[in-house]
Write a protein that holds these residues in place. Structure first.
Motif, mmCIF file in Angstrom:
data_model
loop_
_atom_site.group_PDB
_atom_site.id
_atom_site.type_symbol
_atom_site.label_atom_id
_atom_site.label_comp_id
_atom_site.label_asym_id
_atom_site.label_seq_id
_atom_site.Cartn_x
_atom_site.Cartn_y
_atom_site.Cartn_z
ATOM 1 N N VAL A 103 -20.604 16.891 -7.590
ATOM 2 C CA VAL A 103 -20.780 16.699 -6.232
ATOM 3 C C VAL A 103 -19.498 16.260 -5.537
ATOM 4 N N ASP A 104 -19.460 16.410 -4.333
ATOM 5 C CA ASP A 104 -18.160 16.066 -3.423
ATOM 6 C C ASP A 104 -18.592 15.158 -2.298
ATOM 7 N N VAL A 105 -17.528 14.259 -1.948
ATOM 8 C CA VAL A 105 -17.981 13.375 -0.886
ATOM 9 C C VAL A 105 -16.737 13.405 0.046
ATOM 10 N N ASP A 106 -16.987 13.689 1.552
ATOM 11 C CA ASP A 106 -15.956 13.818 2.191
ATOM 12 C C ASP A 106 -15.304 12.614 2.819
ATOM 13 N N ASP A 107 -14.141 12.691 3.759
ATOM 14 C CA ASP A 107 -13.682 11.443 4.270
ATOM 15 C C ASP A 107 -14.126 11.044 5.625
ATOM 16 N N ASP A 108 -13.842 9.736 5.963
ATOM 17 C CA ASP A 108 -14.148 9.143 7.058
ATOM 18 C C ASP A 108 -13.081 8.188 7.710
ATOM 19 N N THR A 109 -13.171 8.079 8.984
ATOM 20 C CA THR A 109 -12.153 6.943 9.666
ATOM 21 C C THR A 109 -12.932 6.060 10.350
ATOM 22 N N GLN A 110 -12.764 4.898 10.138
ATOM 23 C CA GLN A 110 -13.429 3.603 10.719
ATOM 24 C C GLN A 110 -12.458 2.548 11.181
ATOM 25 N N LEU A 111 -12.966 1.473 11.816
ATOM 26 C CA LEU A 111 -12.003 0.332 12.126
ATOM 27 C C LEU A 111 -11.952 -0.405 10.993
ATOM 28 N N GLY A 112 -10.580 -0.737 10.510
ATOM 29 C CA GLY A 112 -10.439 -1.517 9.294
ATOM 30 C C GLY A 112 -9.823 -2.805 10.098
ATOM 31 N N LEU A 113 -10.298 -3.877 9.137
ATOM 32 C CA LEU A 113 -10.038 -5.344 9.356
ATOM 33 C C LEU A 113 -9.683 -6.015 8.254
ATOM 34 N N THR A 114 -8.526 -6.579 8.313
ATOM 35 C CA THR A 114 -8.030 -7.602 7.485
ATOM 36 C C THR A 114 -7.723 -9.114 7.789
ATOM 37 N N ALA A 115 -7.881 -9.936 6.881
ATOM 38 C CA ALA A 115 -7.468 -11.226 7.087
ATOM 39 C C ALA A 115 -6.774 -11.923 5.747
ATOM 40 N N THR A 116 -5.609 -12.668 6.061
ATOM 41 C CA THR A 116 -4.667 -12.895 5.117
ATOM 42 C C THR A 116 -4.180 -14.330 5.290
ATOM 43 N N TYR A 117 -4.352 -15.204 4.032
ATOM 44 C CA TYR A 117 -3.902 -16.544 4.229
ATOM 45 C C TYR A 117 -2.832 -16.655 3.054
ATOM 46 N N MET A 118 -1.768 -17.378 3.391
ATOM 47 C CA MET A 118 -0.448 -17.435 2.688
ATOM 48 C C MET A 118 -0.493 -18.559 2.047
ATOM 49 N N PHE A 119 -0.331 -18.706 0.544
ATOM 50 C CA PHE A 119 -0.440 -19.726 -0.151
ATOM 51 C C PHE A 119 1.097 -20.305 -0.147
ATOM 52 N N THR A 120 2.063 -19.223 -0.384
ATOM 53 C CA THR A 120 3.483 -19.645 -0.628
ATOM 54 C C THR A 120 4.223 -18.732 0.546
ATOM 55 N N ALA A 121 5.299 -18.613 0.586
ATOM 56 C CA ALA A 121 6.207 -17.711 1.324
ATOM 57 C C ALA A 121 5.872 -16.314 0.902
ATOM 58 N N ASN A 122 5.590 -15.972 -0.147
ATOM 59 C CA ASN A 122 5.338 -14.815 -0.673
ATOM 60 C C ASN A 122 4.179 -14.247 -1.309
ATOM 61 N N TRP A 157 1.684 -9.781 -2.615
ATOM 62 C CA TRP A 157 2.968 -10.372 -2.984
ATOM 63 C C TRP A 157 3.867 -9.843 -2.000
ATOM 64 N N TYR A 158 4.588 -10.605 -1.318
ATOM 65 C CA TYR A 158 5.482 -10.124 -0.270
ATOM 66 C C TYR A 158 6.730 -10.447 -1.260
ATOM 67 N N ILE A 159 7.450 -9.071 -1.411
ATOM 68 C CA ILE A 159 8.734 -8.976 -1.981
ATOM 69 C C ILE A 159 9.752 -10.219 -1.596
ATOM 70 N N ALA A 160 10.183 -11.034 -2.650
ATOM 71 C CA ALA A 160 11.147 -11.954 -2.386
ATOM 72 C C ALA A 160 12.231 -11.534 -1.867
ATOM 73 N N GLY A 161 12.835 -12.366 -0.964
ATOM 74 C CA GLY A 161 14.182 -12.164 -0.230
ATOM 75 C C GLY A 161 14.000 -11.192 1.115
ATOM 76 N N SER A 162 12.678 -10.808 1.498
ATOM 77 C CA SER A 162 12.852 -9.974 2.549
ATOM 78 C C SER A 162 12.329 -10.846 3.895
ATOM 79 N N THR A 163 13.144 -11.445 4.535
ATOM 80 C CA THR A 163 12.999 -12.297 5.372
ATOM 81 C C THR A 163 13.186 -11.898 6.753
ATOM 82 N N ASP A 164 13.916 -10.394 6.869
ATOM 83 C CA ASP A 164 14.005 -9.639 8.390
ATOM 84 C C ASP A 164 12.460 -9.266 8.837
ATOM 85 N N ALA A 165 12.718 -8.250 9.813
ATOM 86 C CA ALA A 165 11.558 -7.819 10.414
ATOM 87 C C ALA A 165 10.731 -7.161 9.555
#
Length: 240
Positions: free
Chosen positions: A61-80, A123-131
């Motif tokens: 069996v095969d399943v095709d693709d689909d595009t929808q509205l994606g939502l994310t929410a993130t809480y930072m425990f530390t800077a990274n 995990w945000y790569i340590a040291g990347s503090t620019d844009a």
């Protein structure tokens, strides 16, 4: 050429002038955008116990693709390090069957909707503090299937094979799935609150499929359908 040069100049200036930023413990941000689920799956052979046929070689069996509205929410425990929740509007997928091993070619099976909530540690790569802030993540996905329906073509095909003299009503059920998820992405700051985001994920989604008839019982089964999609997202994010 002049227009292209002007566009490139403006884009370069925007990149060079983008603000530096860094996340801090307690930061919370949400994103919304387009999410495409692109199944990259495989399946066990199709069995048709309702007609006395076990798993048929060279069927799947095969399943095709689909595009929808994606939502994310993130809480930072530390800077990274943060915790991300992925949600979306329901995805809808058409399902087809390759019945070449049974000499029947390709047939539409039906369609289903699903929701794939996923919780990930990012995990945000340590040291990347620019844009530009790249990150990696790993988490757990729970996919629930609902609104499964069987195509009229398959109901007619099963009716012909069963000698029913016409289509037979069929119901399809897909088991829910629990699996791991991996992600990689980046944020790009527009200002102190707004950012752009792009990400790609691989999600382990495995299910079992069963198609039944009220009078004839189980007609078709597939013991394992490995959907395992890639999920591509482009978002706009806002930090609180």
């Amino acid at each position: 050429m002049k227009t292209l040069f002007t566009t490139l100049t403006i884009a370069s200036a925007t990149l060079l002038s983008a603000p530096a930023f860094a996340y801090e413990p307690g930061d919370f941000f949400v994103r919304a955008g387009a999410a495409m689920v692109d199944p990259n799956g495989d399946s066990d052979p199709i069995a048709i116990p309702g007609l006395g046929l076990g798993p048929i070689p060279d069927t799947s069996v095969d399943v095709d693709d689909d595009t929808q509205l994606g939502l994310t929410a993130t809480y930072m425990f530390t800077a990274n390090l943060g915790l991300e929740l992925l949600a979306s509007t329901p995805f809808k997928h058409d399902i087809s069957a390759d019945l070449g091993g049974a000499g029947l070619g390709t047939a539409p099976v039906g369609d289903t909707k699903h929701l794939p909530p996923t919780v990930s540690a990012v995990w945000y790569i340590a040291g990347s503090t620019d844009a530009f802030k790249p990150y990696l993540g790993v988490g757990i996905n729970y996919t629930t299937f609902f609104s499964e329906s069987v195509s009229g073509d398959l109901e007619a095909l099963v009716g012909d094979l069963a000698g029913a003299g016409g289509p037979v009503p069929l119901e399809m059920e897909l088991d829910d799935s629990l699996g791991v998820a991996f992600t990689a992405g980046f944020d790009y700051a527009i200002d102190a609150q707004w950012h752009l985001n792009a990400s790609v994920r691989w999600i382990e989604i495995d299910t079992e499929a069963e198609i039944t008839n009220r009078d004839l019982g189980t007609i078709i089964t597939v013991d394992s359908v490995d959907i395992d999609p890639w999920v591509y997202q482009i978002n706009v994010g806002y930090s609180f």
